[in-house]
Design a protein around this motif. Sequence first.
Motif, short mmCIF file in Angstrom:
data_model
loop_
_atom_site.label_atom_id
_atom_site.label_comp_id
_atom_site.label_asym_id
_atom_site.label_seq_id
_atom_site.Cartn_x
_atom_site.Cartn_y
_atom_site.Cartn_z
N ILE A 12 0.96 -0.96 -0.15
CA ILE A 12 -0.18 0.07 -0.07
C ILE A 12 1.00 1.28 -0.04
CG2 ILE A 12 -1.97 1.17 1.11
CD1 ILE A 12 -2.64 -1.74 0.02
N ILE A 13 0.82 2.07 -0.93
CA ILE A 13 1.79 3.28 -1.15
C ILE A 13 0.88 4.42 -1.09
CG2 ILE A 13 3.27 1.96 -2.74
CD1 ILE A 13 1.91 3.49 -5.08
N ILE A 14 1.46 5.51 -0.80
CA ILE A 14 0.82 6.98 -0.54
C ILE A 14 2.05 7.93 -1.02
CG2 ILE A 14 1.63 7.22 1.80
CD1 ILE A 14 -1.26 8.22 2.04
N ASN A 19 -2.65 13.75 3.18
CA ASN A 19 -2.64 14.14 4.48
C ASN A 19 -2.64 12.78 5.55
OD1 ASN A 19 -5.42 13.07 4.87
ND2 ASN A 19 -6.03 14.86 3.71
N ILE A 20 -2.45 12.94 6.69
CA ILE A 20 -2.40 11.91 7.61
C ILE A 20 -3.61 11.08 7.67
CG2 ILE A 20 -1.72 11.25 9.97
CD1 ILE A 20 0.54 11.98 8.57
N THR A 21 -4.58 11.61 7.70
CA THR A 21 -5.91 10.90 7.60
C THR A 21 -6.32 9.89 6.59
OG1 THR A 21 -6.76 12.78 9.02
CG2 THR A 21 -8.31 11.25 7.83
N ASP A 22 -5.89 10.36 5.20
CA ASP A 22 -5.85 9.55 4.13
C ASP A 22 -5.03 8.25 4.43
OD1 ASP A 22 -7.79 11.22 3.00
OD2 ASP A 22 -6.25 12.31 1.75
N ALA A 23 -3.95 8.55 5.01
CA ALA A 23 -2.87 7.34 5.32
C ALA A 23 -3.61 6.34 6.01
CB ALA A 23 -1.35 7.90 5.62
N ALA A 24 -4.16 7.05 7.25
CA ALA A 24 -4.71 6.20 8.24
C ALA A 24 -5.91 5.25 7.74
CB ALA A 24 -5.25 6.97 9.46
N ARG A 25 -6.79 6.09 6.76
CA ARG A 25 -7.77 5.27 6.11
C ARG A 25 -7.32 4.27 5.19
NH1 ARG A 25 -10.56 10.96 5.41
NH2 ARG A 25 -11.94 11.04 7.12
N LEU A 26 -6.34 4.29 4.51
CA LEU A 26 -5.65 3.21 3.53
C LEU A 26 -5.30 2.19 4.40
CD1 LEU A 26 -3.20 5.30 0.97
CD2 LEU A 26 -5.41 3.68 0.62
N VAL A 35 2.19 2.03 5.42
CA VAL A 35 2.06 2.82 3.99
C VAL A 35 3.52 3.14 3.61
CG1 VAL A 35 -0.28 3.34 3.93
CG2 VAL A 35 1.31 5.20 4.48
N VAL A 36 3.71 2.67 2.57
CA VAL A 36 5.15 3.07 1.91
C VAL A 36 5.00 4.21 1.17
CG1 VAL A 36 7.06 2.38 0.51
CG2 VAL A 36 5.98 0.78 2.16
N VAL A 37 5.86 5.28 1.51
CA VAL A 37 5.92 6.77 0.90
C VAL A 37 6.81 6.68 -0.59
CG1 VAL A 37 5.98 9.11 1.03
CG2 VAL A 37 5.28 7.54 3.07
N VAL A 38 6.03 6.96 -1.42
CA VAL A 38 6.88 6.55 -2.72
C VAL A 38 6.95 8.07 -3.35
CG1 VAL A 38 6.41 4.47 -3.11
CG2 VAL A 38 4.99 5.93 -3.96
N LYS A 39 7.97 8.20 -4.46
CA LYS A 39 7.97 9.00 -5.42
C LYS A 39 7.97 8.67 -6.70
CE LYS A 39 13.16 9.78 -5.75
NZ LYS A 39 14.13 10.57 -5.65
N THR A 40 7.49 9.13 -7.81
CA THR A 40 7.38 8.68 -8.77
C THR A 40 8.63 9.30 -9.82
OG1 THR A 40 4.87 8.25 -8.65
CG2 THR A 40 5.80 8.03 -10.88
N GLU A 41 9.25 8.11 -10.67
CA GLU A 41 10.32 8.87 -11.43
C GLU A 41 9.96 8.17 -12.98
OE1 GLU A 41 14.13 7.67 -10.27
OE2 GLU A 41 13.89 9.23 -8.55
N ASN A 42 10.12 9.02 -13.82
CA ASN A 42 9.73 8.42 -15.15
C ASN A 42 8.29 8.05 -15.57
OD1 ASN A 42 12.65 8.86 -15.62
ND2 ASN A 42 12.99 6.57 -15.17
#
Length: 150
Positions: A12-14, A19-26, A35-42
């Motif tokens: 599960i990524i974010i 926001n924190i509430t969205d992360a908790a809902r996920l 939740v793993v926090v990601v950055k998108t490349e390419n």
Amino acid sequence: MSVGEICNREVIIIDRDENITDAARLMRKHHVGNVVVVKTENGMTRIPVGILTDRDIVIELLARDVDLDALSVGDAMSYDLLSVTEEDDVLDAIKQMRKKGVRRAPVVNADGALVGILTEDDMVELLSEQLSDLVALQKREQQVERERHP
């Protein structure tokens, strides 16, 4: 055994700007503790840059009466991220996780892209299966011995 053989591929990524509430809902929706926090490349490659756990939210934010609406995931996530590769040996990954004091590690491929997550639960499950196999082996050996020498 390699990390890639036992890791969970459903991560599960974010984004760090959520926001924190969205992360908790996920977390609640998917029955996970992080939740793993990601950055998108390419445009497609997701690179892990942090992790936010249910414990982070409770201990670091709620218990300190922090206004959750005032923070983004990026404000609260753990930046000191331990990632392991698919090819890493499970026992080596356990040692790395123990050394860092973490129970979860994102799993990346050779390009650094997120492909899974290795958790303490995954490893406990693996070890319990192996212990059960050893117990079954011992019982089977005793049974064979009784059959050979009644």
